[in-house]
Design a protein around this motif. Structure first.
Motif, PDB file in Angstrom:
ATOM      1  N   ASN A   1       1.604  -2.413 -11.343  1.00  0.00           N
ATOM      2  CA  ASN A   1       1.338  -1.434 -12.150  1.00  0.00           C
ATOM      3  C   ASN A   1       3.171  -0.858 -11.783  1.00  0.00           C
ATOM      4  N   CYS A   2       3.325   0.080 -13.030  1.00  0.00           N
ATOM      5  CA  CYS A   2       4.727   0.881 -12.553  1.00  0.00           C
ATOM      6  C   CYS A   2       4.730   0.921 -11.300  1.00  0.00           C
ATOM      7  N   TYR A   3       6.159   1.531 -11.065  1.00  0.00           N
ATOM      8  CA  TYR A   3       6.756   2.359  -9.815  1.00  0.00           C
ATOM      9  C   TYR A   3       6.081   4.089  -9.917  1.00  0.00           C
ATOM     10  N   GLY A   4       5.225   3.962  -8.473  1.00  0.00           N
ATOM     11  CA  GLY A   4       4.356   5.362  -8.219  1.00  0.00           C
ATOM     12  C   GLY A   4       3.997   5.504  -9.245  1.00  0.00           C
ATOM     13  N   ASP A   5       3.041   4.600  -9.662  1.00  0.00           N
ATOM     14  CA  ASP A   5       2.124   4.663 -10.866  1.00  0.00           C
ATOM     15  C   ASP A   5       0.323   6.005  -9.945  1.00  0.00           C
ATOM     16  N   HIS A   6       0.602   5.603  -9.028  1.00  0.00           N
ATOM     17  CA  HIS A   6      -0.362   6.675  -7.879  1.00  0.00           C
ATOM     18  C   HIS A   6      -0.569   7.297  -7.745  1.00  0.00           C
ATOM     19  N   TYR A   7       0.988   8.414  -7.726  1.00  0.00           N
ATOM     20  CA  TYR A   7       0.835   9.578  -8.725  1.00  0.00           C
ATOM     21  C   TYR A   7       0.536  10.507  -9.166  1.00  0.00           C
ATOM     22  N   THR A   8      -0.393   9.538 -10.463  1.00  0.00           N
ATOM     23  CA  THR A   8      -0.866   9.971 -11.798  1.00  0.00           C
ATOM     24  C   THR A   8      -1.699  11.232 -11.583  1.00  0.00           C
ATOM     25  N   PRO A   9      -3.093  11.444 -11.069  1.00  0.00           N
ATOM     26  CA  PRO A   9      -3.625  12.076 -10.149  1.00  0.00           C
ATOM     27  C   PRO A   9      -3.173  13.854  -9.675  1.00  0.00           C
ATOM     28  N   VAL A  10      -1.780  13.126  -9.678  1.00  0.00           N
ATOM     29  CA  VAL A  10      -0.780  15.012  -9.298  1.00  0.00           C
ATOM     30  C   VAL A  10       0.018  15.247 -10.570  1.00  0.00           C
ATOM     31  N   TYR A  11       0.537  14.233 -11.237  1.00  0.00           N
ATOM     32  CA  TYR A  11       1.182  14.372 -12.510  1.00  0.00           C
ATOM     33  C   TYR A  11      -0.022  14.998 -13.477  1.00  0.00           C
TER      34      TYR A  11
ATOM     35  N   MET B   1       0.845  -1.501  -0.638  1.00  0.00           N
ATOM     36  CA  MET B   1       0.171   0.338   0.275  1.00  0.00           C
ATOM     37  C   MET B   1       0.782   1.072  -0.266  1.00  0.00           C
ATOM     38  N   SER B   2       0.481   1.877  -1.073  1.00  0.00           N
ATOM     39  CA  SER B   2       1.232   3.224  -1.461  1.00  0.00           C
ATOM     40  C   SER B   2       0.374   4.412  -1.281  1.00  0.00           C
ATOM     41  N   TYR B   3       0.268   5.860  -0.444  1.00  0.00           N
ATOM     42  CA  TYR B   3      -0.327   6.529  -0.366  1.00  0.00           C
ATOM     43  C   TYR B   3       0.256   8.179  -1.106  1.00  0.00           C
ATOM     44  N   ILE B   4       0.169   8.889  -1.707  1.00  0.00           N
ATOM     45  CA  ILE B   4       0.139  10.064  -2.057  1.00  0.00           C
ATOM     46  C   ILE B   4       0.877  11.187  -0.691  1.00  0.00           C
ATOM     47  N   ASP B   5       2.262  11.427  -0.912  1.00  0.00           N
ATOM     48  CA  ASP B   5       2.820  11.962   0.258  1.00  0.00           C
ATOM     49  C   ASP B   5       1.985  12.989   0.381  1.00  0.00           C
ATOM     50  N   HIS B   6       1.576  13.661   1.824  1.00  0.00           N
ATOM     51  CA  HIS B   6       1.251  15.054   2.639  1.00  0.00           C
ATOM     52  C   HIS B   6       1.374  15.903   2.236  1.00  0.00           C
ATOM     53  N   ASN B   7       2.817  16.053   1.855  1.00  0.00           N
ATOM     54  CA  ASN B   7       3.926  17.103   1.732  1.00  0.00           C
ATOM     55  C   ASN B   7       2.993  17.079  -0.019  1.00  0.00           C
ATOM     56  N   PRO B   8       2.722  18.127  -0.532  1.00  0.00           N
ATOM     57  CA  PRO B   8       2.933  18.549  -1.678  1.00  0.00           C
ATOM     58  C   PRO B   8       3.987  18.711  -2.899  1.00  0.00           C
TER      59      PRO B   8
ATOM     60  N   ARG C   1      -5.399  14.688  -1.478  1.00  0.00           N
ATOM     61  CA  ARG C   1      -5.986  14.283  -0.360  1.00  0.00           C
ATOM     62  C   ARG C   1      -7.249  13.308  -1.048  1.00  0.00           C
ATOM     63  N   GLU C   2      -7.802  13.263  -2.167  1.00  0.00           N
ATOM     64  CA  GLU C   2      -9.045  12.459  -2.794  1.00  0.00           C
ATOM     65  C   GLU C   2      -8.751  11.257  -3.175  1.00  0.00           C
ATOM     66  N   ALA C   3      -6.925  11.245  -4.037  1.00  0.00           N
ATOM     67  CA  ALA C   3      -6.983  10.129  -4.413  1.00  0.00           C
ATOM     68  C   ALA C   3      -6.405   9.740  -3.002  1.00  0.00           C
ATOM     69  N   ASN C   4      -6.195   9.567  -1.974  1.00  0.00           N
ATOM     70  CA  ASN C   4      -5.950   9.237  -0.971  1.00  0.00           C
ATOM     71  C   ASN C   4      -6.930   8.101  -0.778  1.00  0.00           C
ATOM     72  N   ARG C   5      -8.298   9.246  -0.462  1.00  0.00           N
ATOM     73  CA  ARG C   5      -9.495   9.182  -0.087  1.00  0.00           C
ATOM     74  C   ARG C   5      -9.283   7.319  -0.702  1.00  0.00           C
ATOM     75  N   ALA C   6      -9.581   8.081  -1.755  1.00  0.00           N
ATOM     76  CA  ALA C   6     -10.666   7.221  -2.957  1.00  0.00           C
ATOM     77  C   ALA C   6      -9.722   5.277  -2.574  1.00  0.00           C
ATOM     78  N   MET C   7      -8.219   5.582  -2.195  1.00  0.00           N
ATOM     79  CA  MET C   7      -7.509   4.575  -2.323  1.00  0.00           C
ATOM     80  C   MET C   7      -7.693   3.360  -1.229  1.00  0.00           C
ATOM     81  N   ARG C   8      -8.299   4.106   0.051  1.00  0.00           N
ATOM     82  CA  ARG C   8      -8.454   3.449   1.752  1.00  0.00           C
ATOM     83  C   ARG C   8      -9.953   3.228   1.525  1.00  0.00           C
ATOM     84  N   ASP C   9     -10.577   3.865   0.651  1.00  0.00           N
ATOM     85  CA  ASP C   9     -12.118   3.244   0.254  1.00  0.00           C
ATOM     86  C   ASP C   9     -11.984   1.951  -0.244  1.00  0.00           C
TER      87      ASP C   9
END
Length: 205
Positions: free
Chosen positions: A44-54, A1-8, A191-199
């Motif tokens: 999937n590829c490394y770090g792809d949970h950062y797609t929404p940020v990108y 489980m990897s969440y997006i870092d809380h520091n923008p 915040r939205e992406a992390n909430r979605a991952m928790r859900d």
């Protein structure tokens, strides 16, 4: 489980460090399509949970290029790529300073050059303080930086008398405002992406 870092600022940097840097993935996310990432499920590829940020950064580049340049300069601190944005960011900071400083018209050429040098110094200091934990530069450090980096002389022991303390503080406020403009969309989408991952995890349990 990897969440997006809380520091923008860290999230911004990670979006460009990860393996998700494909325009197709970013376009799909921006269009509102469901993009499978490895945040909650592997494969999937490394770090792809950062797609929404990108994706939100790419949209900012198109719609608010100056604000995106601020984000790149502040967040991509260890890359040569970020240096291409310095001139635009410095010009933006100086322009906002001039607008907020009616007495600018009365400044002599030498004082204007010193303010421009302090813009460079303040940007360098704030860029290096990724998480807000580093001590602020003191007048001697600032003056050494502008002398070595820009070739402009400011006398540190006259710092307060010559009004540089107020200039330095005003530049800090301007850069902070610009940073807030750049980071707010990143913080929101994180915040939205992390909430979605928790859900997703709760639903899978």
């Amino acid at each position: 489980m990897s969440y997006i870092d809380h520091n923008p600022r860290v999230a911004w940097a990670m979006a460009f460090e990860s393996g998700i840097r494909t325009q197709a993935a970013a376009d799909l996310a921006e269009a509102g399509s469901k993009v499978q990432t490895s945040g909650a499920k592997g494969g999937n590829c490394y770090g792809d949970h950062y797609t929404p940020v990108y994706s939100v950064i790419r949209r900012m580049e198109r719609e608010q290029p100056v604000i995106a340049a601020v984000g790149h300069w502040l967040c991509l601190a260890d890359t040569g790529e970020a240096n291409q944005y310095l001139d635009d960011v410095a010009d933006t900071v100086l322009t906002r300073y001039i607008v907020a400083t009616p007495e600018w018209a009365t400044y002599r050429k030498a004082r204007r050059e010193r303010v421009e040098a302090l813009v460079q110094a303040r940007l360098a200091m704030d860029r290096n303080d990724m998480d807000g934990s580093r001590p602020l530069w003191q007048p001697l450090e600032i003056c050494e930086f502008v002398a070595g980096w820009v070739g402009v002389t400011i006398v540190s022991y006259n710092w307060q008398r010559d009004g540089w303390e107020q200039v330095w503080a005003q530049l800090g406020r301007i850069i902070s405002e610009l940073e807030d403009e750049a980071m707010a969309p990143v913080a929101r989408v994180a915040r939205e992406a992390n909430r979605a991952m928790r859900d997703d995890l709760k639903n899978a349990a």
